[in-house]
Design a protein around this motif. Structure first.
Motif: not given
Length: 91
Positions: A46-55, A59-62
């Motif tokens: 969810y966070t890799v593309n939705g919040i962190f723009d591919g970073n 996302a792994a930290g989240a």
């Protein structure tokens, strides 16, 4: 011979109920096991593309943070359950 048998019996003088696990404990274990497996994976994707723009690093930290929150929730549930049992024994 020692006080505990090798055939799977409880030690001499122990209560049979002490070796049993309640149904609610099994349900909590299953719930937190599923949460530990599902929530970090869902959080990552969810966070890799939705919040962190591919970073992927963030996302792994989240996802790691989510795994820590699930572990903390399990610990808190176990502590609260233990306090309830102690409270019931005193009454």
């Amino acid at each position: 011979m020692s006080s505990s048998s090798q055939s799977g019996r409880l030690p001499v003088g122990s209560d049979k109920a002490a070796g049993t696990v309640g149904f609610s404990v099994i349900i909590k274990l299953i719930f937190f096991t599923l949460a530990m497996f599902v929530l970090p994976i869902v959080t990552y994707y969810y966070t890799v593309n939705g919040i962190f723009d591919g970073n992927g690093t963030y996302a792994a930290g989240a996802a790691a943070g989510m795994a820590n929150l699930v572990a903390l929730g399990y610990i808190l549930a176990a502590v609260l359950e233990d306090k309830e049992k102690d409270k019931d024994k005193k009454e």
